[in-house]
Design a protein around this motif. Structure first.
Motif, PDB file in Angstrom:
ATOM      1  N   LEU A 171       1.625   2.071   1.488  1.00 49.90           N
ATOM      2  CA  LEU A 171       2.503   1.076   1.035  1.00 49.90           C
ATOM      3  C   LEU A 171       3.840   1.666   0.905  1.00 49.90           C
ATOM      4  O   LEU A 171       3.979   2.977   1.175  1.00 49.90           O
ATOM      5  CB  LEU A 171       2.056   0.899  -0.396  1.00 49.90           C
ATOM      6  CG  LEU A 171       0.591   0.424  -0.689  1.00 49.90           C
ATOM      7  CD1 LEU A 171       0.271   0.065  -2.071  1.00 49.90           C
ATOM      8  CD2 LEU A 171       0.154  -0.860   0.227  1.00 49.90           C
ATOM      9  N   HIS A 172       4.852   0.787   0.315  1.00 48.94           N
ATOM     10  CA  HIS A 172       6.248   1.150   0.343  1.00 48.94           C
ATOM     11  C   HIS A 172       6.374   2.282  -0.808  1.00 48.94           C
ATOM     12  O   HIS A 172       7.314   3.147  -0.575  1.00 48.94           O
ATOM     13  CB  HIS A 172       6.979  -0.005   0.050  1.00 48.94           C
ATOM     14  CG  HIS A 172       7.260  -1.149   1.135  1.00 48.94           C
ATOM     15  ND1 HIS A 172       7.757  -0.412   2.309  1.00 48.94           N
ATOM     16  CD2 HIS A 172       6.874  -2.317   1.261  1.00 48.94           C
ATOM     17  CE1 HIS A 172       7.766  -1.675   3.300  1.00 48.94           C
ATOM     18  NE2 HIS A 172       7.058  -2.689   2.591  1.00 48.94           N
ATOM     19  N   ASN A 173       5.751   2.422  -1.564  1.00 47.97           N
ATOM     20  CA  ASN A 173       5.637   3.301  -2.963  1.00 47.97           C
ATOM     21  C   ASN A 173       4.909   4.583  -2.304  1.00 47.97           C
ATOM     22  O   ASN A 173       4.735   5.458  -3.040  1.00 47.97           O
ATOM     23  CB  ASN A 173       4.887   2.912  -4.001  1.00 47.97           C
ATOM     24  CG  ASN A 173       3.473   2.311  -3.945  1.00 47.97           C
ATOM     25  OD1 ASN A 173       2.772   2.669  -3.048  1.00 47.97           O
ATOM     26  ND2 ASN A 173       3.014   1.582  -4.826  1.00 47.97           N
ATOM     27  N   GLY A 174       4.329   4.842  -1.198  1.00 46.38           N
ATOM     28  CA  GLY A 174       3.539   5.930  -0.590  1.00 46.38           C
ATOM     29  C   GLY A 174       2.193   6.009  -0.886  1.00 46.38           C
ATOM     30  O   GLY A 174       1.745   6.883  -0.317  1.00 46.38           O
TER      31      GLY A 174
ATOM     32  N   SER B 265       6.827  -4.744  -5.585  1.00 48.80           N
ATOM     33  CA  SER B 265       5.796  -5.339  -4.698  1.00 48.80           C
ATOM     34  C   SER B 265       6.248  -5.454  -3.290  1.00 48.80           C
ATOM     35  O   SER B 265       5.360  -5.918  -2.476  1.00 48.80           O
ATOM     36  CB  SER B 265       5.186  -6.664  -5.302  1.00 48.80           C
ATOM     37  OG  SER B 265       6.103  -7.515  -5.453  1.00 48.80           O
ATOM     38  N   GLN B 266       7.410  -5.216  -2.934  1.00 45.86           N
ATOM     39  CA  GLN B 266       7.859  -5.410  -1.596  1.00 45.86           C
ATOM     40  C   GLN B 266       8.830  -4.317  -1.297  1.00 45.86           C
ATOM     41  O   GLN B 266       9.446  -3.736  -2.218  1.00 45.86           O
ATOM     42  CB  GLN B 266       8.338  -7.012  -1.161  1.00 45.86           C
ATOM     43  CG  GLN B 266       9.674  -7.223  -2.387  1.00 45.86           C
ATOM     44  CD  GLN B 266      10.117  -8.543  -2.339  1.00 45.86           C
ATOM     45  OE1 GLN B 266      10.043  -9.311  -0.939  1.00 45.86           O
ATOM     46  NE2 GLN B 266      10.436  -9.354  -3.641  1.00 45.86           N
TER      47      GLN B 266
ATOM     48  N   MET C 135      15.275   3.940   4.759  1.00 46.42           N
ATOM     49  CA  MET C 135      14.716   4.783   3.818  1.00 46.42           C
ATOM     50  C   MET C 135      13.425   3.816   3.108  1.00 46.42           C
ATOM     51  O   MET C 135      13.684   2.568   3.083  1.00 46.42           O
ATOM     52  CB  MET C 135      15.723   4.956   2.849  1.00 46.42           C
ATOM     53  CG  MET C 135      16.532   6.208   3.430  1.00 46.42           C
ATOM     54  SD  MET C 135      17.807   6.738   2.275  1.00 46.42           S
ATOM     55  CE  MET C 135      16.471   7.945   1.386  1.00 46.42           C
ATOM     56  N   THR C 136      12.319   4.331   2.851  1.00 46.34           N
ATOM     57  CA  THR C 136      11.145   3.698   2.357  1.00 46.34           C
ATOM     58  C   THR C 136      11.539   3.510   0.748  1.00 46.34           C
ATOM     59  O   THR C 136      12.524   4.246   0.121  1.00 46.34           O
ATOM     60  CB  THR C 136       9.890   4.092   2.424  1.00 46.34           C
ATOM     61  OG1 THR C 136      10.022   5.435   1.605  1.00 46.34           O
ATOM     62  CG2 THR C 136       9.613   4.500   3.928  1.00 46.34           C
TER      63      THR C 136
ATOM     64  N   VAL D  35       2.918  -3.472   1.966  1.00 47.97           N
ATOM     65  CA  VAL D  35       2.576  -2.719   3.245  1.00 47.97           C
ATOM     66  C   VAL D  35       3.903  -2.107   3.796  1.00 47.97           C
ATOM     67  O   VAL D  35       4.408  -3.034   4.621  1.00 47.97           O
ATOM     68  CB  VAL D  35       1.427  -3.329   3.998  1.00 47.97           C
ATOM     69  CG1 VAL D  35       1.002  -2.620   5.110  1.00 47.97           C
ATOM     70  CG2 VAL D  35       0.255  -3.581   3.298  1.00 47.97           C
ATOM     71  N   ALA D  36       3.893  -0.884   4.046  1.00 52.35           N
ATOM     72  CA  ALA D  36       4.970  -0.257   4.845  1.00 52.35           C
ATOM     73  C   ALA D  36       4.474   0.309   6.333  1.00 52.35           C
ATOM     74  O   ALA D  36       5.277  -0.154   7.335  1.00 52.35           O
ATOM     75  CB  ALA D  36       5.376   1.090   4.374  1.00 52.35           C
TER      76      ALA D  36
END
Length: 574
Positions: free
Chosen positions: A235-238, A41-42, A1-2, A220-221
């Motif tokens: 990004l991980h936050n979408g 941030s990660q 899951m992100t 970066v996702a």
């Protein structure tokens, strides 16, 4: 899951608990944890794998265990049990402005409504007014809220996008020596209230190395697109972010081009064409094919015979003609701000003591800070009575004995009540150093009624500033029906200032109305409305909004010195 998926799930848990009437602090714990995860941030997996989930602010043992279960198994038994009690469709009703958990539960339990479309249909057919505690007026408000919901976009608030962009730039510049220059571009550089996505620009002789470093940033996702000069990531936050890399000698042209706006750039290219030049992100071209390179952005405007135009003005609202006429304003800057006229403490709904708020203001280099705690009618914010206000004064006076380079002023955020009266009598207001008056309740009144309320406050000589005049909350609540033209005209006549509220979800007044206020001769005050010491740091967002409205230092009340502010107020009250 992100990170985004875990954030969304925790928020849904908070909403379900709210609908079920669970303990308020438990609801807030899930929402606070969700917000902090979104701002990481990660990848949250790095904390999970290191066993340090509880080092994330707001993540205690209980929530950490649930995140562990999610990342280990891909599901959460606690969430599934809540879904058995509150269907997901009921949670979606909370997206409707003015529909809180109690109303959502009522719509579900009494009418079986489980979607926005079902509520809309029931409202249009007049069924909601039959429910206990609602009525025709509530039904109309819900319907208006649904219509506002339909108008919403997926744009990102400035206050959410800017810290993310700053973090990416910092990581890129420290981790990749090939980056010679880097900055934000697009609507984010123009400091628009909301942005579609995040645009970054870099100058380098080695674009491939920069692209690799960008893709490897911990935020970066996934890489969505990768080319020679542009990389798009999620990004991980979408959020989606675009990075463009150009040669240093083309930096200025690229920065001008990708900052926009489209309409501004059309005007700039028209001037170039009249000089038999073509302009692109790579620079100018002459008719013979030779180039004029622009290493700096000022080179672009200078080639056209124009002074540099601040990014905040580039909206094709007359800035090109002003540049041609040499009448561009000298916009207000951060160093011009001498103090903050609207901040809260733990005497009402703030999270900082008077001393903590004062020291945070001193650390910003301010000469003064006005503590504007809420007044008695706003019970939800623990508003102050006249007696508590006088007790607060004693503490403020004692604190002021500590400093000779700073002053803590006592004010209030005076409630403009639903009937138009003010929360304190004039004799109470006369005891204060400064007064901000705001509307927080009955924001859905008809235009005539809510405008009359604000005008009544403006015409009171003890009211110095009207706080967040339109009442909007970006992405959540549209502005009230208040007649801002009438408010601005009255403020200009009485010398009352209008606030540019710097909370990123407010930015109220907006830039268009700031400019109108200045045209009519009104002053603005750029305030943080801080509810904790760190909240004072939001002021740059309000500053940018005022700059977008062409505000200069003399247009802004809190560019005055402490003595000037005191003299200004004394002159108003006589």
């Amino acid at each position: 899951m992100t990170n985004r998926e875990i954030t969304d799930l925790l928020r849904r848990i908070g909403d379900m608990l709210d609908i079920l009437g669970e303990n308020r602090f438990k609801v807030l714990a899930y929402r606070r944890a969700a917000d902090n995860i979104l701002n990481l941030s990660q990848d949250i997996r790095s904390y999970w794998q290191a066993g340090t989930l509880q080092q994330i602010p707001g993540i205690g043992q209980a929530i950490a265990q649930k995140i562990d279960e999610l990342l280990t198994t891909g599901h959460l038994e606690y969430y599934e049990r809540l879904q058995d009690q509150v269907p997901p469709g009921v949670v979606s009703l909370l997206e409707i402005p003015d529909v809180g958990p109690r109303t959502a539960k009522l719509l579900w339990e009494k009418m079986g409504l489980q979607s926005v479309s079902e509520v809309e249909e029931a409202a249009r057919s007049g069924q909601l007014r039959q429910l206990p505690g609602l009525g025709a007026r509530s039904e109309a408000k819900i319907l208006a809220g649904i219509e506002a919901l339909h108008r919403r976009s997926d744009r990102i608030p400035l206050g959410s996008a800017w810290p993310v962009a700053a973090s990416l730039l910092a990581g890129l510049q420290t981790g990749c020596p090939e980056v010679l220059q880097a900055t934000v571009a697009g609507s984010l550089r123009r400091m628009c209230a909301t942005v579609g996505d995040i645009d970054l620009l870099a100058a380098s002789e080695a674009p491939a190395a920069v692209m690799r470093a960008f893709a490897d940033l911990p935020q970066v996702a996934e890489v969505v697109l990768s080319g020679l000069t542009k990389t798009t990531v999620r990004l991980h936050n979408g959020l989606q972010v675009d990075l463009r890399v150009l040669a240093p000698e083309r930096w200025g042209a690229a920065l001008q081009y990708f900052t926009g706006s489209r309409a501004h750039n059309v005007r700039v290219r028209e001037i170039a064409q009249r000089q038999k030049l073509s302009l692109s992100e790579y620079g100018f071209k002459r008719p013979d094919g030779s180039e004029i390179l622009c290493p700096e952005e000022t080179d672009v405007y200078a080639t056209l015979g124009l002074p540099w135009i601040a990014p905040e003005l580039r909206e094709d609202r007359g800035e090109i003609q002003a540049a041609l006429d040499s009448t561009l304003p000298r916009l207000v800057e951060g160093d011009d701000i001498r103090g903050d006229l609207h901040a809260h403490s733990d005497w009402s709904d703030g999270a900082g003591t008077l001393a903590e708020m004062a020291e945070a203001a001193r650390a910003r280099g301010y000469d003064y800070l006005v503590i504007s705690d809420h007044t008695q009618s706003l019970a939800v914010a623990h508003g102050l009575t006249p007696e508590r206000l006088r007790a607060q004064r004693a503490e403020i006076d004692a604190l002021n004995e500590q400093w000779d380079d700073f002053c803590l002023l006592q004010g209030c955020e005076l409630e403009i009540k639903a009937d138009g009266t003010l929360d304190f009598e004039d004799e109470v207001l006369a005891e204060l150093d400064f007064v901000v008056a705001s509307v927080h309740t009955s924001l859905r009144q008809e235009q005539e009624q809510i405008t009359r309320r604000v005008l009544n406050a403006i015409h009171n000589p003890y009211v110095d500033v009207i706080g967040h005049p339109s009442g909007r909350i970006l992405g959540q609540r549209e502005e009230s029906a208040v007649d801002l033209e009438a408010v601005i005209r009255a403020a200009a006549e009485t010398g009352t200032a209008l606030e540019v509220n710097s909370i990123p979800s407010r930015l109220d007044l907006d830039d268009v109305h700031v400019r109108r206020a200045l045209e009519l001769g009104a002053q603005v005050a750029i305030n943080s409305d801080a509810h904790h010491p760190g909240g004072l740091n939001s002021l740059p967002y309000g500053l940018a909004t005022a700059r977008r409205g062409w505000a200069t230092a003399p247009d802004v009340l809190n560019t005055m010195t402490l003595d000037e502010i005191r003299a200004w107020r004394q002159a108003r009250i006589g």
